[in-house]
Design an enzyme around this catalytic site. Structure first.
Site, PDB file in Angstrom:
ATOM      1  N   TYR A  99      45.218  17.651 -51.046  1.00 49.81           N
ATOM      2  CA  TYR A  99      44.289  17.472 -50.210  1.00 49.81           C
ATOM      3  C   TYR A  99      45.493  16.896 -49.212  1.00 49.81           C
ATOM      4  CZ  TYR A  99      44.098  12.528 -50.037  1.00 49.81           C
ATOM      5  OH  TYR A  99      44.793  11.056 -49.584  1.00 49.81           O
ATOM      6  N   SER A 114      43.107   4.593 -47.799  1.00 49.27           N
ATOM      7  CA  SER A 114      42.686   5.634 -49.376  1.00 49.27           C
ATOM      8  C   SER A 114      43.003   6.345 -48.900  1.00 49.27           C
ATOM      9  CB  SER A 114      42.419   5.159 -50.265  1.00 49.27           C
ATOM     10  OG  SER A 114      40.850   4.158 -50.268  1.00 49.27           O
ATOM     11  N   LYS A 115      42.355   7.898 -50.023  1.00 48.68           N
ATOM     12  CA  LYS A 115      41.847   8.927 -49.955  1.00 48.68           C
ATOM     13  C   LYS A 115      40.149   8.962 -49.535  1.00 48.68           C
ATOM     14  CE  LYS A 115      41.719  13.062 -52.964  1.00 48.68           C
ATOM     15  NZ  LYS A 115      42.455  13.705 -54.688  1.00 48.68           N
ATOM     16  N   ARG A 116      39.326   8.227 -50.074  1.00 49.83           N
ATOM     17  CA  ARG A 116      38.334   8.342 -49.723  1.00 49.83           C
ATOM     18  C   ARG A 116      37.794   7.983 -48.716  1.00 49.83           C
ATOM     19  NH1 ARG A 116      39.762   7.542 -54.762  1.00 49.83           N
ATOM     20  NH2 ARG A 116      40.389   5.642 -54.384  1.00 49.83           N
ATOM     21  N   ASP A 117      39.144   6.975 -47.908  1.00 51.04           N
ATOM     22  CA  ASP A 117      38.485   6.546 -46.876  1.00 51.04           C
ATOM     23  C   ASP A 117      38.480   7.739 -45.489  1.00 51.04           C
ATOM     24  OD1 ASP A 117      38.891   3.954 -46.463  1.00 51.04           O
ATOM     25  OD2 ASP A 117      40.976   3.486 -47.076  1.00 51.04           O
TER      26      ASP A 117
END
Ligand code: GLU
Length: 441
Positions: free
Chosen positions: A17, A214-217
């Site tokens: 991503y 981070s990636k999940r934010d």
């Protein structure tokens, strides 16, 4: 500086991503190159085989293209310094490695190969962070650098430096997480007899609470932005403001304006804070400034995706709601009542109408009749009919507008009432008034 031409590169490792931090780095590289009439290169650092998939590379290309960051050289488009995937550049790395072997700068250590640092202080002059020195005199703090693993693969530092030299990169613009790597890179460049590019390390992007993003934010993945209703020019503008200061009151810029104004001197040293509300606000500003035709083309797929049928009058509906939305994803709700008859009524709006029961039970049917009798339908003619009904019933005109709006749109707010009346046409207005009597009964 011995480079005659500005050449920047974005060098992502494919992770599946495109992160906003990466996109912002790519944007700064792009803006700097364009500002100086130089070249912008995409180089994919895909030596980590496990993650080296077509899909992971595609995520980068798609994200960059959506933002409008077209690369002059790189995968898909080629160029004089290719290939642009590190996974295809093994022979080039072997050649440079051999050069270090021949000059005695590498030695074997347990199957791996280490690069022998020169034992001296190395200072870099970063265009954003200023002077950074690492002292290599004490080998216990700065052990010689493994540049080739025992399986024969090369480590990031080596291939990154070789490619920057080979590709004649004039300015390395990248995230601050690489700042402390740079003196190592300077040592390698010197050992290879190359000319170091200029370096600009740009600040990290933090969450509003100060933690590292981070990636999940929320907002971390560029691929989520189209679905969430953002327009590319606004995301570009927002990303530019993450770490770059326009030094003016104005904060809303097109890509062309950003190219004209961008400079590395105006990049902040302090970390940037990601602010989702600000991003939505910037998006709204871009929608407000955008021409109707562009807005219509951006709106079309959003509404089709939401299952709406678009007729030839749909651009007119878009003109009515253009200044009512912050995100394109709000359009199905904001414009649904114009495009289809089966819209939902907002509970709060219906409740508010119910409190005016006396007015409504008489006024709404009277309006339906008056509309029915209106010969030449227009927004103004409809409002004139409304005024006549109001004075006949001894009711304030204003008191009738809200129930009428809710009857026609299901909502308490929205476009100008006369524009709604005109757009819907007489028969649909009458039908909606009749239907609404049942809704509130
Ligand atoms: N592949 C590295 C990264 O994604 C590139 C660093 C650089 O731009 O030099 O962090």
């Amino acid at each position: 500086m011995s480079f005659s031409k500005v050449r920047t590169r974005f060098a992502p490792s494919p992770t599946g991503y495109l992160h906003v931090g990466g996109a912002r780095t790519a944007l700064f590289c792009y803006l700097f190159a364009r500002h100086h009439g130089g070249e912008f290169i995409l180089r994919v650092e895909d030596t980590d085989e496990a993650r080296n998939t077509d899909e992971a590379r595609r995520a980068i290309y798609d994200g960059m293209r959506w933002l409008g960051l077209e690369w002059d050289e790189g995968p898909d488009v080629g160029g004089a310094y290719g290939p642009y995937l590190q996974s295809e550049r093994g022979a080039i790395y072997d050649r440079y490695f051999q050069q270090l072997q021949e000059s005695g700068r590498v030695y074997e250590d347990g199957g791996a190969w280490r690069f022998r640092f020169e034992r001296k202080p190395v200072t870099m002059h970063d265009l954003v962070c200023g002077e950074v020195t690492i002292d290599y005199r004490d080998a216990s703090n700065t052990p010689d650098l493994v540049i080739r693993r025992s399986d024969g693969s090369y480590v990031f530092h080596f291939v990154n430096v070789v490619d920057d030299l080979e590709m004649k990169i004039s300015h390395v613009i990248r995230g601050e997480d690489h700042l402390m790597n740079t003196p190592k890179h300077l040592q390698l460049i010197e050992a290879l007899g190359g000319t170091a590019p200029a370096y600009a390390h740009i600040p990290l992007i933090l969450n509003p609470n100060g933690s590292k993003m981070s990636k999940r934010d929320e907002g971390a993945a560029v691929a989520d932005y189209p679905r969430r209703g953002f327009v590319p020019s606004a995301v570009v503008n927002f990303l530019a403001l993450l770490g770059w200061s326009p030094k003016s009151e104005d904060e809303i810029f097109s890509m062309e304006e950003l190219i004209a104004r961008f400079s590395l001197e105006a990049v902040n040293r302090a970390p940037a804070r990601f602010d989702a509300e600000k991003c939505a606000w910037v998006n709204q500003q871009h929608i407000l400034r955008m021409g109707v035709e562009e807005f219509v083309e951006l709106a079309r797929p959003v509404l089709v995706e939401a299952g709406m049928n678009l007729d030839e009058r749909f651009p007119q509906a878009m003109i009515m709601v253009k200044d009512k939305v912050r995100l394109l994803s709000e359009l199905p709700e904001a414009a649904g009542f114009l495009l289809a008859d089966d819209f939902v009524y907002e509970d709060a709006a219906v409740e508010k109408v119910r409190t005016q029961a006396a007015v409504v039970s008489v006024a709404l049917p009277a309006m339906a009749t008056a509309f029915q009798d209106t010969e030449d339908w227009s927004g103004e003619a409809a409002k004139a009919a409304l005024a006549t009904v109001a004075s006949k019933l001894g009711v304030k005109q204003g008191a009738m507008m809200f129930p009428l709006r809710v009857a026609l749109s299901g909502r308490g707010g929205g476009p100008d009432l006369a524009a709604i009346l005109e757009y819907l046409g007489r028969d649909r207005c009458v039908t909606r008034l009749e239907k609404f009597s049942h809704v509130i009964a």
